[in-house]
Design a protein around this motif. Structure first.
Motif, PDB file in Angstrom:
ATOM      1  N   PHE A 254      13.949  13.986  -1.240  1.00  0.00           N
ATOM      2  CA  PHE A 254      13.291  13.786   0.049  1.00  0.00           C
ATOM      3  C   PHE A 254      14.368  13.592   1.120  1.00  0.00           C
ATOM      4  CE2 PHE A 254      10.159  12.293  -3.052  1.00  0.00           C
ATOM      5  CZ  PHE A 254       9.038  12.980  -2.624  1.00  0.00           C
TER       6      PHE A 254
ATOM      7  N   GLN B 295       5.102   9.601  -4.170  1.00  0.00           N
ATOM      8  CA  GLN B 295       5.402  11.008  -3.903  1.00  0.00           C
ATOM      9  C   GLN B 295       6.383  11.514  -4.956  1.00  0.00           C
ATOM     10  OE1 GLN B 295       4.805  10.895   0.901  1.00  0.00           O
ATOM     11  NE2 GLN B 295       6.910  10.867   0.213  1.00  0.00           N
TER      12      GLN B 295
ATOM     13  N   PHE C 103       9.690  -0.691  -1.705  1.00  0.00           N
ATOM     14  CA  PHE C 103       9.999   0.668  -1.264  1.00  0.00           C
ATOM     15  C   PHE C 103      11.158   1.210  -2.082  1.00  0.00           C
ATOM     16  CE2 PHE C 103      12.568   3.086   2.102  1.00  0.00           C
ATOM     17  CZ  PHE C 103      11.855   4.264   1.943  1.00  0.00           C
TER      18      PHE C 103
ATOM     19  N   HIS D 260       8.927  -7.855  14.314  1.00  0.00           N
ATOM     20  CA  HIS D 260       9.235  -6.823  13.316  1.00  0.00           C
ATOM     21  C   HIS D 260      10.719  -6.931  12.924  1.00  0.00           C
ATOM     22  CE1 HIS D 260       9.778  -2.883  11.539  1.00  0.00           C
ATOM     23  NE2 HIS D 260       8.527  -2.559  11.738  1.00  0.00           N
ATOM     24  N   PRO D 261      11.032  -6.852  11.622  1.00  0.00           N
ATOM     25  CA  PRO D 261      12.441  -6.969  11.194  1.00  0.00           C
ATOM     26  C   PRO D 261      13.383  -5.982  11.897  1.00  0.00           C
ATOM     27  CG  PRO D 261      10.992  -6.986   9.279  1.00  0.00           C
ATOM     28  CD  PRO D 261      10.116  -6.720  10.469  1.00  0.00           C
TER      29      PRO D 261
ATOM     30  N   LEU E 118      -1.796   3.476   6.045  1.00  0.00           N
ATOM     31  CA  LEU E 118      -1.205   3.592   4.718  1.00  0.00           C
ATOM     32  C   LEU E 118      -0.956   2.217   4.096  1.00  0.00           C
ATOM     33  CD1 LEU E 118       1.288   6.035   3.348  1.00  0.00           C
ATOM     34  CD2 LEU E 118       1.934   3.629   3.213  1.00  0.00           C
ATOM     35  N   ALA E 119      -1.382   2.072   2.854  1.00  0.00           N
ATOM     36  CA  ALA E 119      -1.152   0.826   2.123  1.00  0.00           C
ATOM     37  C   ALA E 119      -0.211   1.052   0.947  1.00  0.00           C
ATOM     38  CB  ALA E 119      -2.484   0.260   1.631  1.00  0.00           C
TER      39      ALA E 119
ATOM     40  N   MET F 134       8.375   5.109   8.727  1.00  0.00           N
ATOM     41  CA  MET F 134       7.544   4.313   7.820  1.00  0.00           C
ATOM     42  C   MET F 134       6.238   3.855   8.472  1.00  0.00           C
ATOM     43  SD  MET F 134       9.177   4.345   5.000  1.00  0.00           S
ATOM     44  CE  MET F 134       8.869   2.956   3.908  1.00  0.00           C
TER      45      MET F 134
ATOM     46  N   ARG G 117       2.426   3.396   9.532  1.00  0.00           N
ATOM     47  CA  ARG G 117       1.269   3.387   8.629  1.00  0.00           C
ATOM     48  C   ARG G 117       0.122   4.229   9.158  1.00  0.00           C
ATOM     49  NH1 ARG G 117      -0.964  -2.084   7.691  1.00  0.00           N
ATOM     50  NH2 ARG G 117      -1.778  -1.169   5.772  1.00  0.00           N
TER      51      ARG G 117
ATOM     52  N   LYS H 109      12.484   0.533   9.246  1.00  0.00           N
ATOM     53  CA  LYS H 109      12.391  -0.611   8.329  1.00  0.00           C
ATOM     54  C   LYS H 109      13.670  -0.872   7.527  1.00  0.00           C
ATOM     55  CE  LYS H 109       8.317  -2.094   6.792  1.00  0.00           C
ATOM     56  NZ  LYS H 109       7.001  -2.153   6.146  1.00  0.00           N
TER      57      LYS H 109
ATOM     58  N   THR I 229       2.822  -1.495   1.196  1.00  0.00           N
ATOM     59  CA  THR I 229       3.042  -2.214   2.457  1.00  0.00           C
ATOM     60  C   THR I 229       1.754  -2.819   3.005  1.00  0.00           C
ATOM     61  OG1 THR I 229       3.843  -2.011   4.742  1.00  0.00           O
ATOM     62  CG2 THR I 229       2.768  -0.075   3.809  1.00  0.00           C
ATOM     63  N   ASN I 230       1.908  -3.978   3.650  1.00  0.00           N
ATOM     64  CA  ASN I 230       0.821  -4.562   4.436  1.00  0.00           C
ATOM     65  C   ASN I 230       1.066  -4.335   5.915  1.00  0.00           C
ATOM     66  OD1 ASN I 230      -0.495  -5.958   2.193  1.00  0.00           O
ATOM     67  ND2 ASN I 230       1.365  -7.185   2.155  1.00  0.00           N
ATOM     68  N   GLY I 231       2.190  -3.699   6.227  1.00  0.00           N
ATOM     69  CA  GLY I 231       2.580  -3.532   7.622  1.00  0.00           C
ATOM     70  C   GLY I 231       3.439  -4.701   8.070  1.00  0.00           C
ATOM     71  N   ALA I 232       4.385  -4.403   8.958  1.00  0.00           N
ATOM     72  CA  ALA I 232       5.329  -5.424   9.401  1.00  0.00           C
ATOM     73  C   ALA I 232       4.660  -6.491  10.263  1.00  0.00           C
ATOM     74  CB  ALA I 232       6.464  -4.762  10.180  1.00  0.00           C
TER      75      ALA I 232
ATOM     76  N   HIS J  78       9.275   8.816  -4.459  1.00  0.00           N
ATOM     77  CA  HIS J  78       9.127   7.886  -3.316  1.00  0.00           C
ATOM     78  C   HIS J  78       7.950   6.994  -3.676  1.00  0.00           C
ATOM     79  CE1 HIS J  78       8.401   6.927   1.137  1.00  0.00           C
ATOM     80  NE2 HIS J  78       7.282   6.554   0.557  1.00  0.00           N
TER      81      HIS J  78
ATOM     82  N   ARG K 279      13.054   5.210  -2.674  1.00  0.00           N
ATOM     83  CA  ARG K 279      13.022   6.602  -2.215  1.00  0.00           C
ATOM     84  C   ARG K 279      14.193   7.347  -2.824  1.00  0.00           C
ATOM     85  NH1 ARG K 279      10.491   9.606   1.883  1.00  0.00           N
ATOM     86  NH2 ARG K 279      11.785  11.044   3.073  1.00  0.00           N
TER      87      ARG K 279
ATOM     88  N   GLU L 155       6.033   3.284  -2.462  1.00  0.00           N
ATOM     89  CA  GLU L 155       6.005   2.352  -1.330  1.00  0.00           C
ATOM     90  C   GLU L 155       4.692   1.582  -1.334  1.00  0.00           C
ATOM     91  OE1 GLU L 155       5.773   4.761   2.173  1.00  0.00           O
ATOM     92  OE2 GLU L 155       5.412   3.079   3.502  1.00  0.00           O
TER      93      GLU L 155
ATOM     94  N   LEU M  56       2.459  14.695  -2.588  1.00  0.00           N
ATOM     95  CA  LEU M  56       2.446  13.487  -1.759  1.00  0.00           C
ATOM     96  C   LEU M  56       1.101  12.788  -1.931  1.00  0.00           C
ATOM     97  CD1 LEU M  56       3.848  15.069   1.573  1.00  0.00           C
ATOM     98  CD2 LEU M  56       5.134  14.307  -0.449  1.00  0.00           C
TER      99      LEU M  56
ATOM    100  N   PHE N 174      -1.553   7.573  10.259  1.00  0.00           N
ATOM    101  CA  PHE N 174      -1.438   9.023  10.084  1.00  0.00           C
ATOM    102  C   PHE N 174      -2.541   9.760  10.835  1.00  0.00           C
ATOM    103  CE2 PHE N 174       0.597   8.592   5.584  1.00  0.00           C
ATOM    104  CZ  PHE N 174       1.763   8.125   6.168  1.00  0.00           C
TER     105      PHE N 174
ATOM    106  N   GLU O  16       5.886  12.529   4.994  1.00  0.00           N
ATOM    107  CA  GLU O  16       7.011  13.447   5.206  1.00  0.00           C
ATOM    108  C   GLU O  16       6.926  14.208   6.521  1.00  0.00           C
ATOM    109  OE1 GLU O  16       9.577  13.042   3.188  1.00  0.00           O
ATOM    110  OE2 GLU O  16       8.298  11.561   2.198  1.00  0.00           O
TER     111      GLU O  16
END
Lengths: 228, 116
Positions: free
Chosen positions: B114, B108, B46, A125-126, B103-104, A46, A48, A89, B28-31, B24, B48, B26, B93, A50, A59
């Motif tokens: 998947f 997909q 999320f 982080h969780p 990625l925010a 997961m 972020r 996650k 996210t703001n990031g952990a 899929h 999937r 999703e 995708l 790329f 993927e």
């Protein structure tokens, strides 16, 4: 300084956690001939990042990060890498007892004298937290005199306020090139951070140089153990 | 992934309509969002490999794009889509990448499940 351990077990959830947190330390253990086993729970599916412009997608990322992980471990000379097969996650949503049993099985097999892991409550982080709790539970179940030492990573903003300064400091400038190589191996995730650090080094900023030469850990304080 | 070309992406959405597909989705703001910015309200969602069938899929012309799927009994949409690719497994995708390439959001669509 670094003790010559019987066996070092590293338990972290994401490819690159090891390079950021303990690549100097692990490289040094390997140089001393200490066996190191690294359990990496997920492939960072997961993530972020790329690349910019993107060379990965959601993927293809797991495959890319698996290869980056193996390259980083080669850079540190860590040969025994175990892929945990969990999904990024989702660790906190796994069955807690099952997670604990997985850790217990690694401890039983490898009989580590020290475990490197995250510090529960201070690892942000969780997935870090879920992994940290599983390690504490598994070690706590052992008789006190058989417990491996826990060297834990804590970096939450309120860490020092609650548990003070880290008691373990590994200053290993001679291993800096291995930390840099390990971080560089995780290019999909680290390109941004490394770019900033290298800028810092070129501009003579001491913090940037220090980053590659120092790692800090906490010995777990069992008297303040609050993991359920 | 390439930057969204609305006409081409629309064609891809049309191809996957009116058949069972896996989704899929999703955001996210990031952990680490609340770690780097204290007080940040971190949220995300999320799903999937949820199977559904959409009768109409649409990408909006304005950037970053919104993509909506009309289902017989409901809706799916994603906001902030900037990039997409049809991969070698013929999966569509789509992703929304912010100014740093992070990625925010992603949506997909695939006729086959998947990876878990």
């Amino acid at each position: 300084m670094l003790e010559k351990e019987r066996h070092v077990l590293v338990i972290l959830p994401h490819p690159d956690d090891e390079s950021f947190a303990c690549s100097l330390t692990l490289s040094k253990y390997r140089e001393l001939g200490v066996p190191v086993t690294y359990v990496c729970w997920t492939l960072g599916e997961m993530g972020r990042n790329f690349g910019n412009p993107p060379f990965a997608n959601r993927e293809t990322l797991p495959g890319i990060r698996k290869e980056e992980l193996m390259n980083a471990c080669r850079a540190m000379n860590v040969e025994d890498v175990r892929l945990g097969g969990l999904r990024d996650k989702t660790l906190e949503f796994e069955d807690d007892e099952e997670m604990t049993q997985k850790v217990a099985a690694y401890i039983d097999e490898l009989q580590p004298s020290v475990i490197y892991s995250f510090y529960p409550g201070f690892s942000v982080h969780p997935d870090h937290e879920a992994s940290a709790r599983a390690v504490i539970r598994a070690v706590r179940a052992l008789p006190e005199d058989e417990r491996p030492t826990l060297h834990l990573i804590a970096f939450a903003n309120d860490t020092v306020e609650h548990i003070g300064e880290p008691d373990i400091h590994h200053h290993l400038p001679e291993m800096a090139k291995y930390k840099q190589a390990a971080l560089e191996a995780h290019a999909s995730q680290t390109a941004l951070v490394l770019g900033n650090l290298k800028d810092g080094i070129e501009k003579g900023m001491p913090d940037a140089t220090a980053y590659f030469e120092n790692e800090y850990f906490y010995t777990y304080d069992w008297s303040n153990d609050t993991v359920e | 992934m390439q930057i969204v070309q609305v006409y081409q992406l629309q064609q891809e959405l049309n191809k996957l309509a009116n058949r069972p597909v896996y989704i899929h989705l999703e955001t996210t703001n990031g952990a680490y969002a609340a770690h780097f910015q204290e007080g940040f309200f971190n949220s995300g969602a999320f799903i999937r490999n949820v199977q559904l069938n959409y009768s109409l899929g649409k990408v909006t012309p304005d950037y970053p794009h919104r993509v909506g799927l009309k289902l017989e009994g409901g809706w799916v949409y994603a906001q902030g889509i900037t990039h997409y690719i049809v991969d070698e497994e013929n999966r569509l995708l789509m992703a929304g990448l912010d100014g740093e390439g992070k990625l925010a959001v992603s949506l997909q669509i695939s006729e086959t499940p998947f990876a878990k």
